[in-house]
Scaffold this active site. Structure first.
Site, PDB file in Angstrom:
ATOM      1  N   ASP A  83       0.652  -1.164   0.122  1.00  0.00           N
ATOM      2  CA  ASP A  83      -0.112  -0.033  -0.031  1.00  0.00           C
ATOM      3  C   ASP A  83       0.636   1.285  -0.020  1.00  0.00           C
ATOM      4  OD1 ASP A  83      -2.359   1.425   0.287  1.00  0.00           O
ATOM      5  OD2 ASP A  83      -2.380   1.468   2.473  1.00  0.00           O
ATOM      6  N   ASP A 105       2.256   5.211  -5.554  1.00  0.00           N
ATOM      7  CA  ASP A 105       1.446   6.469  -4.959  1.00  0.00           C
ATOM      8  C   ASP A 105       2.252   7.751  -5.489  1.00  0.00           C
ATOM      9  OD1 ASP A 105       0.108   8.608  -3.990  1.00  0.00           O
ATOM     10  OD2 ASP A 105       0.052   7.883  -1.917  1.00  0.00           O
ATOM     11  N   GLU A 135      -2.455   6.234  -8.197  1.00  0.00           N
ATOM     12  CA  GLU A 135      -3.382   7.270  -7.535  1.00  0.00           C
ATOM     13  C   GLU A 135      -3.335   8.349  -8.481  1.00  0.00           C
ATOM     14  OE1 GLU A 135      -3.506   7.494  -3.433  1.00  0.00           O
ATOM     15  OE2 GLU A 135      -4.098   9.420  -3.669  1.00  0.00           O
ATOM     16  N   HIS A 210      -9.829   4.979  -1.100  1.00  0.00           N
ATOM     17  CA  HIS A 210      -8.944   4.855  -0.035  1.00  0.00           C
ATOM     18  C   HIS A 210      -9.640   5.685   1.089  1.00  0.00           C
ATOM     19  CE1 HIS A 210      -4.746   3.670  -1.183  1.00  0.00           C
ATOM     20  NE2 HIS A 210      -5.308   3.547  -2.278  1.00  0.00           N
ATOM     21  N   ALA A 212     -11.428   4.588   3.693  1.00  0.00           N
ATOM     22  CA  ALA A 212     -12.722   4.191   3.697  1.00  0.00           C
ATOM     23  C   ALA A 212     -13.044   3.658   5.350  1.00  0.00           C
ATOM     24  CB  ALA A 212     -12.986   2.921   2.950  1.00  0.00           C
ATOM     25  N   SER A 213     -12.250   4.278   6.040  1.00  0.00           N
ATOM     26  CA  SER A 213     -12.690   3.739   7.701  1.00  0.00           C
ATOM     27  C   SER A 213     -13.926   3.963   8.159  1.00  0.00           C
ATOM     28  CB  SER A 213     -11.432   4.151   8.567  1.00  0.00           C
ATOM     29  OG  SER A 213     -10.360   3.123   8.531  1.00  0.00           O
ATOM     30  N   ASP A 234      -7.748   1.340   7.312  1.00  0.00           N
ATOM     31  CA  ASP A 234      -6.600   1.416   8.185  1.00  0.00           C
ATOM     32  C   ASP A 234      -7.001   1.826   9.620  1.00  0.00           C
ATOM     33  OD1 ASP A 234      -4.042   1.096   9.493  1.00  0.00           O
ATOM     34  OD2 ASP A 234      -3.107   2.684   8.363  1.00  0.00           O
ATOM     35  N   THR A 235      -7.291   3.028   9.454  1.00  0.00           N
ATOM     36  CA  THR A 235      -7.660   3.745  10.947  1.00  0.00           C
ATOM     37  C   THR A 235      -8.712   3.005  11.924  1.00  0.00           C
ATOM     38  OG1 THR A 235      -7.484   5.833   9.492  1.00  0.00           O
ATOM     39  CG2 THR A 235      -8.574   5.858  11.764  1.00  0.00           C
TER      40      THR A 235
END
Ligand code: G3H
Ligand code: 13P
Ligand code: ZN
Length: 287
Positions: A83, A105, A135, A210, A212-213, A234-235
């Site tokens: 990632d 990225d 991205e 990205h 999407a938490s 992730d978060t």
């Protein structure tokens, strides 16, 4: 069972659902993601960032994910993905370790620089049957702006430019910016669905969301219907882990000085979070 990310994304796109790409940092989060996918009978992507490679050792964390997938979930399709790789060197290192899917990225670079480096990386990776995500536009991070004070236009993916970018680079999937942001409570109140529709019409490759938490309500369905095939989380994992750990430490009587009880409890909290997300994305029962 380890499978290619390209295959996981292609099946999701064809089936009209999305998968989660969940960030792991250690033994506990890895096992939690794999077990959640197994219990939900869901394909899953486990992803590792540059910082995590530094923290856990690239080869160590890669082999941990591979081993857990093969041992604990042999019947579940698991893809391993780098990632937010920011340089050619980190992509080379990931490929050397065995990653079959990477993100380059270059979203904070000038368009022409992002284009030429992405192209170079795709040429390098496709020769080895490695899947590449890029991205365009840029998904902002916590700390870059105060809530309500961002100029979203500066970050958004331009649909026409995305079409050219894909044609030129031959990238396999694209991370898009439509009002999404990394970390909690930072995204635009309503995502730019019109823009997403245009991107999807022009691009026709899996689109990755990205940040999407905290995408959990009808918004998820709306963007899946318009081409989003994968949500990065992730978060929410970090919050579940740390909040549980704080709680365990406060009530230490229950766990004493047993590290396995402390971290095992945090692992279970992460597993529940991942299962919840999988349900929202609609990939449960698809393995
Ligand atoms: O979008 C990527 C991650 O949330 C950032 O994670 O701290 O491992 O780079 P990191
Ligand atoms: P969150 O910060 O919303 O979890 O996003 C994670 C992400 O995009 C990883 O690439
Ligand atoms: Zn991200």
């Amino acid at each position: 069972m380890i499978v290619s990310v390209k295959e996981i994304l292609a099946k999701a796109k064809e089936g009209g659902y999305a998968v989660g790409a969940f960030n792991t940092v250690n033994l506990e989060t890895t096992r939690a993601i794999i077990e959640a996918a197994k219990e939900m009978r869901s394909p899953v992507i486990v992803q590792i960032t540059e910082k995590t490679m530094e923290y856990a050792g690239g080869r160590g964390i890669f082999n941990l994910v591979k081993n857990d997938a093969e041992f604990y979930a042999p019947e579940i399709p698991v893809g391993i993905h780098l990632d937010h790789g920011h340089s050619f060197e980190i992509i080379e290192r990931a490929v050397e370790i065995g990653f079959k899917s990477v993100m380059y990225d270059g979203s904070r670079k000038k368009y022409t620089d992002n284009l030429s480096m992405t192209k170079k990386i795709v040429e390098f990776c496709h020769g080895k049957e490695i899947n590449v995500q890029a991205e365009l536009g840029s998904v902002p991070y916590l700390g870059e702006f105060e809530a309500g004070q961002i100029k979203w236009e500066d970050y958004m993916t331009d649909p026409e430019q995305a079409g050219n970018f894909i044609q030129e680079t031959k990238v396999d999937s694209l991370a898009i910016a439509i009002g999404n942001a990394h970390d909690f409570f930072k995204e635009r109140e309503t995502p730019d669905l019109e823009r997403l529709e245009k991107i999807n019409k022009i691009c026709n490759i899996p689109l990755i969301l990205h940040g999407a938490s905290d995408w959990e309500n009808g918004k998820v369905k709306e963007v899946i219907n318009r081409g989003v095939t994968c949500f990065n989380v992730d978060t929410a994992i970090r919050m579940a882990f740390i909040n549980n750990l704080i709680n365990s430490v406060k009530n230490q009587g229950n766990v004493g000085f047993d590290i396995r009880k402390l971290l095992g409890s945090a692992r279970e909290a992460v597993k529940e979070t991942v299962k919840r997300k999988i349900k929202f994305f609609g990939s449960d029962g698809k393995a």
